[in-house]
Write a protein that holds these residues in place. Structure first.
Motif, PDB file in Angstrom:
ATOM      1  N   LEU A  99      60.206   9.735  27.787  1.00  0.00           N
ATOM      2  CA  LEU A  99      60.636   9.100  28.900  1.00  0.00           C
ATOM      3  C   LEU A  99      60.563   7.514  28.712  1.00  0.00           C
ATOM      4  CD1 LEU A  99      61.139   9.162  31.876  1.00  0.00           C
ATOM      5  CD2 LEU A  99      58.855   9.240  32.253  1.00  0.00           C
ATOM      6  N   GLU A 143      53.632   4.957  18.824  1.00  0.00           N
ATOM      7  CA  GLU A 143      52.674   3.942  19.546  1.00  0.00           C
ATOM      8  C   GLU A 143      51.799   4.260  20.806  1.00  0.00           C
ATOM      9  OE1 GLU A 143      55.309   0.268  19.558  1.00  0.00           O
ATOM     10  OE2 GLU A 143      55.847   0.999  17.410  1.00  0.00           O
ATOM     11  N   GLU A 202      53.528   4.466  23.620  1.00  0.00           N
ATOM     12  CA  GLU A 202      53.780   3.651  24.662  1.00  0.00           C
ATOM     13  C   GLU A 202      54.467   4.453  25.965  1.00  0.00           C
ATOM     14  OE1 GLU A 202      55.543   0.149  23.533  1.00  0.00           O
ATOM     15  OE2 GLU A 202      55.512  -0.510  25.419  1.00  0.00           O
ATOM     16  N   TYR A 203      55.141   5.455  25.587  1.00  0.00           N
ATOM     17  CA  TYR A 203      55.688   5.901  26.559  1.00  0.00           C
ATOM     18  C   TYR A 203      55.532   7.568  26.691  1.00  0.00           C
ATOM     19  CZ  TYR A 203      58.836   1.811  26.325  1.00  0.00           C
ATOM     20  OH  TYR A 203      59.116   0.537  26.366  1.00  0.00           O
ATOM     21  N   ILE A 204      55.572   8.193  27.744  1.00  0.00           N
ATOM     22  CA  ILE A 204      55.323   9.676  28.138  1.00  0.00           C
ATOM     23  C   ILE A 204      56.440  10.447  27.441  1.00  0.00           C
ATOM     24  CG2 ILE A 204      55.329  11.290  29.889  1.00  0.00           C
ATOM     25  CD1 ILE A 204      54.644   9.394  31.848  1.00  0.00           C
ATOM     26  N   LYS A 207      48.055  -0.365  34.282  1.00  0.00           N
ATOM     27  CA  LYS A 207      48.684   1.001  34.369  1.00  0.00           C
ATOM     28  C   LYS A 207      47.834   1.971  35.062  1.00  0.00           C
ATOM     29  CE  LYS A 207      49.084   4.209  31.519  1.00  0.00           C
ATOM     30  NZ  LYS A 207      49.595   5.041  30.239  1.00  0.00           N
ATOM     31  N   LYS A 238      53.256   4.327  35.819  1.00  0.00           N
ATOM     32  CA  LYS A 238      52.768   5.660  35.143  1.00  0.00           C
ATOM     33  C   LYS A 238      53.579   5.912  33.921  1.00  0.00           C
ATOM     34  CE  LYS A 238      51.981   7.802  39.537  1.00  0.00           C
ATOM     35  NZ  LYS A 238      52.030   8.830  40.486  1.00  0.00           N
ATOM     36  N   GLY A 239      55.025   4.951  33.580  1.00  0.00           N
ATOM     37  CA  GLY A 239      55.683   5.472  32.470  1.00  0.00           C
ATOM     38  C   GLY A 239      55.430   4.474  31.252  1.00  0.00           C
ATOM     39  N   GLN A 240      54.720   3.163  31.571  1.00  0.00           N
ATOM     40  CA  GLN A 240      54.566   2.293  30.578  1.00  0.00           C
ATOM     41  C   GLN A 240      53.076   2.302  30.339  1.00  0.00           C
ATOM     42  OE1 GLN A 240      57.872  -0.171  32.165  1.00  0.00           O
ATOM     43  NE2 GLN A 240      57.143  -1.086  30.100  1.00  0.00           N
ATOM     44  N   LYS A 241      52.772   1.628  28.960  1.00  0.00           N
ATOM     45  CA  LYS A 241      51.444   1.379  28.461  1.00  0.00           C
ATOM     46  C   LYS A 241      50.618   0.321  29.240  1.00  0.00           C
ATOM     47  CE  LYS A 241      50.781   0.035  23.961  1.00  0.00           C
ATOM     48  NZ  LYS A 241      50.533   0.387  22.832  1.00  0.00           N
TER      49      LYS A 241
END
Lengths: 215, 186
Positions: free
Chosen positions: A45, A79, A81-83, B89, B142-145
Motif C-alpha cells: 500500500l 525499508e 516504510e509502507y504496509i 505515526k 497509518k500508511g506511512q512511517k
C-alpha cells in the motif's frame, strides 16, 4: 488347435500391451497432468504518486505511469516504510492483515479527487517456474459500487516471456472488503484464479482451502 | 352609624370629591392593568411552553453540535500530543482503534445533523470536507512511517474546516430557531 489359439492370444495381448505403452509414451498429454502454477501475491500500500510517477493516475486515459519494477516494490518492503502483506491464491478469500484493514476502514471516507491524497495498492503476482504467454487480471465491480464510488469494471492484460512475476497496481479503494469486488487472474487463457478481498481472518475461522483453478 | 354630611361645595368637599374620583379611577385602572398583565403572562407562558415543545430540531442540533465539539477535542488531543505526535505515526493498536472510532463518531454526528436539517443540507459541503480531512490525516498516520513534519500542517487544515463548519452550524441553528418559534405561535 489349442497351441494355435494360445500363441494367438499371447500375440494379441502383447500387441495390446505395446500399443498401450506406445500410446502412453507418445500421447499428446504427458502422463502427469500439467500442474497449475501456485501463485502468491505481494500487496503493498503506497501513495498514488509513488506507484504512478509522477502525478498519479490520469482519468480516462491510457496509463501514463512510469513502469514499476520489482526493485521498487522490494525497497518499499525492505525499508518497512509502507504496509504490505503476502497472500496465496489457493483460496478464493484473500484476507487483509490488520494494518491494511485498519487503513482502508478510515481511507474510504477520504476525498478521492486529489491524486496527492489517494493511495494505491500494488500487487506483485509471483510463481516458482517461469511462465510465458498472455496474462490478464479482470476486475468485476457490483453496479451499485460502480455508480457510488466510480470504480469501473476493468481488465488489465500483459504478455509474459519466461517470467516469474507480474505487477499490477490500482486505487486502494478497490480493496475495501465491503465493496465486494471480484478479481479473476488468467494465465494463457487456460488457468484462472478468482478471489475476493475480505477483512482479517478471525481466530478459529476456517478459510476455504479448496482449489479454484481449472487446468 | 351616622355618616357625617359633607357639603360638596365647600373646599374640603371639593377636595374630597376629586380624591374619591381619582381613587375610583385608580382602582379601575389598577384592575384593568392587572387583568391585562395576567393575560400577557398567560400568553407568554403559553408561548414559552409551545416553543419548548416546538424547538425539537433546535435542541437536537445543539446537542449534536456539543457532541461534535467533544469528539473534535478528543481527536486534536489524540493526534496533536502524546505518542502519535512524537512518533509521527499511529503505532499502538489502541491508538489505531481510537482514531478510527473518533472519525466514525464525527461522521455519524454530521450525518445526524444532515437528517435534522433537510432544507439546507449543509452537511453535504462543510461537514463532508471536515470528514475528508480527518480521513486523509488518519490514512497518512497509518500508511506511512513518519509524517511528524506534516502533522501540524494537517491539523491546521482540519481546524480551518472545523471552523467553517461551526459557522455554518450557527447560521443554520439560528434559522431553525426562528422557524420553530414562528411555528409555535401558530
Amino acid at each position: 488347435m489349442q497351441g494355435h489359439s494360445v500363441r494367438g492370444r499371447v500375440f494379441v495381448y502383447a500387441v495390446c500391451l505395446w500399443s498401450l505403452l506406445l500410446l502412453g509414451i507418445f500421447s499428446p498429454e504427458p502422463l502427469h497432468a500439467q500442474e497449475a502454477p501456485i501463485v502468491s501475491v505481494k500487496f503493498v500500500l503506497v501513495p498514488e504518486t509513488k506507484a504512478c510517477k509522477p502525478d498519479g493516475y490520469s482519468i480516462g486515459v491510457q496509463s501514463t505511469c512510469e513502469t514499476l519494477r520489482r526493485p521498487d516494490i522490494d525497497s518499499w518492503i525492505n525499508e518497512s516504510e509502507y504496509i504490505h502483506m503476502t497472500q496465496s491464491l489457493s483460496s478464493e478469500k484473500v484476507s487483509l492483515n490488520e494494518k491494511m484493514f485498519g487503513f482502508l476502514r478510515d481511507y474510504q471516507w477520504g476525498s478521492k479527487e486529489d491524486p496527492k491524497k489517494r493511495w494505491t495498492i500494488v500487487m506483485l503476482f509471483e510463481w516458482k517456474h517461469p511462465q510465458s504467454g498472455s496474462i490478464e487480471l479482470q476486475r468485476n465491480v457490483p453496479p451499485e459500487v460502480e455508480n457510488a464510488e466510480k470504480i469501473r469494471n476493468y481488465t488489465w492484460s500483459g504478455e509474459l516471456n519466461k517470467e516469474y512475476g507480474w505487477i499490477n497496481h490500482q486505487g486502494a479503494a478497490a480493496f475495501i472488503p465491503s465493496h465486494n469486488i471480484r478479481w479473476t487472474l488468467r494465465l494463457e487463457g487456460t488457468t484462472q484464479w478468482t478471489f475476493k478481498i475480505t477483512g482479517p481472518a478471525q481466530e478459529g475461522e476456517i478459510i476455504d482451502e479448496s482449489t479454484t483453478h481449472r487446468p | 352609624m351616622k355618616v357625617p354630611h359633607i357639603d360638596p361645595d365647600s373646599v374640603f368637599g371639593k377636595i374630597l370629591t376629586s380624591f374619591i374620583d381619582k381613587l375610583i379611577l385608580g382602582i379601575l385602572a389598577g384592575i384593568i392593568i392587572l387583568l391585562i398583565q395576567s393575560q400577557i403572562q398567560e400568553d407568554v407562558q403559553l408561548k414559552e411552553e409551545s416553543f419548548a415543545v416546538a424547538r425539537v430540531r433546535t435542541d437536537m442540533l445543539i446537542e449534536q453540535r456539543n457532541a461534535l465539539a467533544e469528539a473534535m477535542t478528543k481527536y486534536f488531543h489524540l493526534v496533536g500530543s502524546g505518542d502519535i505526535f512524537a512518533k509521527g505515526k499511529i503505532e499502538s493498536e489502541k491508538d489505531e482503534l481510537v482514531s478510527s472510532k473518533l472519525l466514525d463518531d464525527i461522521r455519524i454526528i454530521i450525518f445526524n445533523m444532515g437528517v435534522i436539517d433537510e432544507a439546507l443540507s449543509f452537511s453535504s459541503l462543510e461537514g463532508k470536507e471536515l470528514i475528508e480531512e480527518i480521513s486523509t490525516l488518519n490514512s497518512k498516520l497509518k500508511g506511512q512511517k513518519n509524517i511528524r513534519a506534516e502533522i501540524k500542517e494537517e491539523m491546521e487544515v482540519i481546524r480551518e474546516k472545523y471552523r467553517k463548519f461551526i459557522i455554518t452550524i450557527k447560521k443554520v441553528t439560528r434559522n431553525i430557531l426562528k422557524e420553530e418559534f414562528k411555528e409555535s405561535l401558530e
